[in-house]
Design an enzyme around this catalytic site. Structure first.
Site, PDB file in Angstrom:
ATOM      1  N   SER A 214      99.770 -18.704  -5.093  1.00  0.00           N
ATOM      2  CA  SER A 214      98.681 -18.605  -4.852  1.00  0.00           C
ATOM      3  C   SER A 214      98.447 -16.993  -4.298  1.00  0.00           C
ATOM      4  O   SER A 214      98.736 -16.418  -5.301  1.00  0.00           O
ATOM      5  CB  SER A 214      98.431 -19.896  -3.756  1.00  0.00           C
ATOM      6  OG  SER A 214      97.102 -19.638  -3.531  1.00  0.00           O
TER       7      SER A 214
ATOM      8  N   ASP B 226      91.966 -25.432 -11.695  1.00  0.00           N
ATOM      9  CA  ASP B 226      92.202 -24.978 -10.422  1.00  0.00           C
ATOM     10  C   ASP B 226      90.660 -23.683 -10.549  1.00  0.00           C
ATOM     11  O   ASP B 226      91.332 -23.325 -12.134  1.00  0.00           O
ATOM     12  CB  ASP B 226      93.780 -24.384 -10.639  1.00  0.00           C
ATOM     13  CG  ASP B 226      93.660 -23.276  -9.835  1.00  0.00           C
ATOM     14  OD1 ASP B 226      93.025 -23.323  -8.953  1.00  0.00           O
ATOM     15  OD2 ASP B 226      95.190 -23.636  -9.078  1.00  0.00           O
TER      16      ASP B 226
ATOM     17  N   HIS C 274      94.624 -27.110  -7.496  1.00  0.00           N
ATOM     18  CA  HIS C 274      95.530 -26.134  -7.099  1.00  0.00           C
ATOM     19  C   HIS C 274      96.649 -26.759  -6.419  1.00  0.00           C
ATOM     20  O   HIS C 274      96.057 -27.252  -5.283  1.00  0.00           O
ATOM     21  CB  HIS C 274      94.721 -25.169  -6.325  1.00  0.00           C
ATOM     22  CG  HIS C 274      94.798 -24.001  -5.336  1.00  0.00           C
ATOM     23  ND1 HIS C 274      95.444 -22.978  -6.183  1.00  0.00           N
ATOM     24  CD2 HIS C 274      95.778 -23.146  -4.599  1.00  0.00           C
ATOM     25  CE1 HIS C 274      96.234 -22.172  -6.127  1.00  0.00           C
ATOM     26  NE2 HIS C 274      95.589 -22.247  -4.658  1.00  0.00           N
TER      27      HIS C 274
END
Length: 340
Positions: free
Chosen positions: A178, A275, A305
């Site tokens: 991320s 995502d 995610h």
């Protein structure tokens, strides 16, 4: 381009998203206690993600004594405070190990040096690698370039002290998920452009790469999933302020902005099809490959995610983690079969 204040919604209508994988979709209900990120909710968000959920045992970073955990204060960027590194090495001792330099996730605004390290602990417990994970300063208190420069400073120290740490400086890879994936990509660009150190691989896991939020996927989640377009906007605004989306954003802060991706290390990228960071991941993979970089790309249908961490026992998560593990074991293997 219209500038947005932190916490405001992304302009434009929500676009169509692929369906969530039915096995992992129910897990999203547990995330309803997490507030949408705003300036007012940030402190609460940080507390919620700073440790294991209620009822979940803390991670044993020593893996029952197989791993030695050490923390060091090392020099930060010039003129900035020292930074903290957590160093994890096999308790049995070893030299010439591959080094995994880890940059944690958290949307640029949360989490710490221990977040996400557990995914790499097995390689240390087996005596096959060492980990160095960096505690970088968080936005918005410390906006760009503080986070990426802190991460680079930690990598620089690690490379310069590789022998002391039992690490082979020629087998140093960087990994992050991320925001950590975006920072890993930015640090890899810095290392290339500053000429040191040489990285063997970069693992960019659902990476946060593009501040412009102009892609289809960046607009397709609003109040759903594990990281929606409003959370993403808050993270980028916290990092970049009024520069977000404009012409004056460094590629080290938003690697999708880089015009030259040649000379970067072999790259592993993964993302879920549901995502919001999907399209920037796919575009970065294509551009790296076009620049002559060897790329391994995995797109997981129905994944949102962080799905593999939130629902590790689901079939899609097991497949994702197996693919990642296979790449890692080749990357840190004795013959470096995944080097080029």
């Amino acid at each position: 381009m219209e500038q947005q204040a932190a916490g405001q919604t992304v302009p434009g209508s929500v676009t169509i998203r692929p369906p969530f994988d039915p096995e992992i979709e129910p897990i999203l209900a547990a995330l309803e206690s997490f507030p949408t990120l705003t300036s007012e909710s940030l402190a609460t968000f940080r507390k919620l993600v700073s440790g294991p959920p209620p009822g979940v045992d803390p991670i044993d970073f020593t893996v029952g004594g197989a791993v030695r955990v050490e923390e060091r204060q090392v020099p930060g960027p010039e003129g900035a405070p020292d930074i903290t590194l957590v160093i994890l090495r096999p308790s049995a001792g070893a030299s010439g190990l591959p080094g995994i330099y880890h940059t944690h996730g958290g949307g640029m605004v949360a989490c710490n040096r221990f977040t996400g390290v557990d995914q790499f602990l097995p390689y240390v417990a087996e005596g096959k690698a060492a980990i160095v994970s960096v505690e970088y300063r968080l936005a918005p208190e410390h906006p760009d370039p503080a986070p990426v420069e802190d991460c680079y400073a930690g990598l620089l120290w690690t490379a310069n002290h590789a022998d002391e740490l039992g690490i082979d400086a020629q087998r140093l890879l960087i990994a992050g998920i991320s925001a950590g994936g975006g920072l890993a990509a930015g640090v890899a660009l810095l290392a290339r452009d500053r000429g040191f150190p040489t990285l063997s691989h970069q693992l960019l896991l659902c990476p946060m790469l593009d501040d412009r939020l102009e892609t289809h996927s960046s607009r397709m989640l609003d109040g759903e999933g594990a990281w929606d377009r409003n959370d993403n906007l808050f993270g980028w605004n916290a990092l970049l302020g009024s520069r977000r989306g404009g012409p004056d954003v460094s590629p080290y802060a938003a690697p999708a902005r880089a015009t030259d991706l040649s000379g970067l290390p072999r790259t592993y990228l993964e993302c879920g099809s549901a995502d919001g960071l999907r399209d920037e991941t796919l575009t970065y993979a294509a551009r790296l490959s076009q620049a002559g970089v060897s790329v391994d790309l995995h797109l997981w249908g129905g994944g949102y995610h962080g799905f593999e961490a939130l629902a590790p026992h689901a079939a899609i998560s097991r497949a994702c983690l197996a693919a990642r593990d296979e790449f890692m074991r080749r990357a840190i293997g004795p013959d470096g079969t995944c080097r080029t």
